[in-house]
Design a protein around this motif. Structure first.
Motif, mmCIF file in Angstrom:
data_model
loop_
_atom_site.group_PDB
_atom_site.id
_atom_site.type_symbol
_atom_site.label_atom_id
_atom_site.label_comp_id
_atom_site.label_asym_id
_atom_site.label_seq_id
_atom_site.Cartn_x
_atom_site.Cartn_y
_atom_site.Cartn_z
ATOM 1 N N ILE A 103 37.397 18.487 -23.144
ATOM 2 C CA ILE A 103 38.610 17.885 -23.709
ATOM 3 C C ILE A 103 38.402 16.380 -23.886
ATOM 4 N N VAL A 104 37.604 15.802 -23.001
ATOM 5 C CA VAL A 104 37.307 14.369 -23.015
ATOM 6 C C VAL A 104 35.799 14.192 -22.835
ATOM 7 N N VAL A 105 35.238 13.156 -23.445
ATOM 8 C CA VAL A 105 33.850 12.793 -23.167
ATOM 9 C C VAL A 105 33.811 11.390 -22.574
ATOM 10 N N PHE A 164 38.426 17.482 -27.518
ATOM 11 C CA PHE A 164 39.054 18.773 -27.837
ATOM 12 C C PHE A 164 38.082 19.715 -28.554
ATOM 13 N N ASN A 165 36.803 19.722 -28.097
ATOM 14 C CA ASN A 165 35.775 20.602 -28.668
ATOM 15 C C ASN A 165 35.505 20.342 -30.143
ATOM 16 N N GLY A 166 35.819 19.143 -30.640
ATOM 17 C CA GLY A 166 35.575 18.821 -32.044
ATOM 18 C C GLY A 166 34.110 18.548 -32.339
ATOM 19 N N GLN A 196 45.997 10.437 -37.156
ATOM 20 C CA GLN A 196 47.365 10.956 -37.299
ATOM 21 C C GLN A 196 47.410 12.223 -38.152
ATOM 22 N N ALA A 197 46.472 12.341 -39.100
ATOM 23 C CA ALA A 197 46.415 13.538 -39.949
ATOM 24 C C ALA A 197 45.576 14.653 -39.326
ATOM 25 N N GLY A 198 45.012 14.395 -38.154
ATOM 26 C CA GLY A 198 44.265 15.435 -37.437
ATOM 27 C C GLY A 198 42.830 15.607 -37.889
ATOM 28 N N PHE A 199 42.300 14.682 -38.710
ATOM 29 C CA PHE A 199 40.891 14.748 -39.116
ATOM 30 C C PHE A 199 39.985 14.334 -37.956
ATOM 31 N N THR A 200 40.440 13.357 -37.189
ATOM 32 C CA THR A 200 39.712 12.915 -36.005
ATOM 33 C C THR A 200 40.626 13.018 -34.788
ATOM 34 N N VAL A 201 40.005 13.088 -33.609
ATOM 35 C CA VAL A 201 40.806 13.132 -32.378
ATOM 36 C C VAL A 201 40.491 11.967 -31.442
ATOM 37 N N HIS A 254 31.774 5.962 -34.919
ATOM 38 C CA HIS A 254 31.398 7.170 -34.170
ATOM 39 C C HIS A 254 32.690 7.858 -33.744
ATOM 40 N N ALA A 255 32.843 9.113 -34.143
ATOM 41 C CA ALA A 255 34.116 9.805 -33.907
ATOM 42 C C ALA A 255 33.892 11.246 -33.479
ATOM 43 N N TRP A 256 34.897 11.794 -32.808
ATOM 44 C CA TRP A 256 35.007 13.239 -32.609
ATOM 45 C C TRP A 256 36.139 13.717 -33.510
ATOM 46 N N GLY A 257 35.905 14.810 -34.216
ATOM 47 C CA GLY A 257 36.929 15.304 -35.131
ATOM 48 C C GLY A 257 36.578 16.688 -35.632
#
Length: 285
Positions: A34-36, A202-204, A228-233, A251-254
């Motif tokens: 859920i978190v890294v 969140f397993n993205g 906000q649009a849920g592309f990235t978390v 660098h992103a998780w999404g």
């Protein structure tokens, strides 16, 4: 809150929790993906000021992109119509271009890293603010300290290991680099400049986003729109390559499938463009 206060103890005090309770909660969230947890490494403090190069291959062949070895820190493999590689290299762009095997491969971007920014998220408002990595005192990196710095960057970008304790990281560095006393280098030099950071996952998917914008404010707005649009978390770090106009690698998780879905959209932003590179493979230099 931990990212904001940069301290488990201060965050525990703010929340009214015990420090062991917060540490146990974070460990559980990490183990559940859920978190890294990772360390933000301001690569720009290295003498050579490492470069980021994005390279497209003309064919999906085994042909190498470089005629001779160079100082690759890490490379990320993606596919965006062509086999695509995003390299972090401890060298100047002119030297990287000299090594390129053209026309089998072509450089679409090569810039040195000017600044590393910390994304500080507000989960209640689903927004992120960008903060600078503040180094309290100048740090003169010698050869071994720079090696450790690069190794920590490789180890935590993306963060796929479960090394929670500093002692575990130091033991890893000792085995990987063959240094007799990495602990001394770590605490004397490296620990003063790296920042412990926690990111929602969140397993993205692990995504690298090359973005251009008129200002840092516009870049920040893009990151907020995507989250906000849920592309990235969540965001690990932002590397600024140019400030006028702003060029950055985020660098992103999404969720890459959201970028592929035609019906998934976010509000249009003026003076902003971006390319998303899903990380399909990682190779360490």
């Amino acid at each position: 809150m931990v990212n904001k206060y940069r301290s488990i103890g201060k965050t525990s005090e703010f929340l009214g929790w015990s420090t062991p309770k917060l540490s146990k909660t974070l460990k559980s969230l990490i183990e559940k993906n859920i978190v890294v947890k990772h360390y933000v490494v301001p690569l720009e403090i290295s003498k050579a000021r490492p470069s980021i190069a994005i390279i497209y291959k003309s064919q999906k062949s085994s042909h190498e992109c470089f005629k001779k070895p160079n100082r690759v820190i890490i490379s990320y493999y993606s596919y965006t119509g062509n086999p695509t590689y995003l390299y972090y290299i401890d060298d100047e762009c002119s030297k990287i271009e000299e090594c390129l095997e053209y026309p089998a491969c072509r450089i679409v971007l090569c810039e040195s890293i000017r600044k590393t920014l910390l994304p500080i998220e507000d989960p209640d408002l689903l927004k992120v603010d960008l903060a600078e990595v503040n180094i309290e005192e100048p740090v003169e990196l010698n050869g071994n300290a720079a090696l450790i710095l690069f190794e920590i960057f490789k180890l935590f970008n993306p963060s796929l290991t479960l090394l929670h304790k500093t002692s575990e990281i130091i033991e890893y560095l000792k085995k990987k680099l063959g240094l007799k006393n990495p602990k001394s280098y770590f605490y004397t030099y490296v620990r003063k400049v790296i920042v412990e950071h926690y990111v929602p996952r969140f397993n993205g998917d692990y995504l690298l986003i090359y973005a251009t914008s008129a200002s840092k404010k516009d870049l920040n707005q893009l990151m907020n729109q995507l989250i906000q649009a849920g592309f990235t978390v969540g965001y690990s770090q932002v590397h600024i390559l140019s400030e006028v106009p702003v060029e950055a690698v985020i660098h992103a998780w999404g969720f890459y499938e959201k970028f592929l879905a035609e019906e998934a959209v976010h509000s249009h932003l003026k003076n902003v463009s971006y390319t998303v590179y899903p990380v399909l493979g990682v190779q360490y230099g």
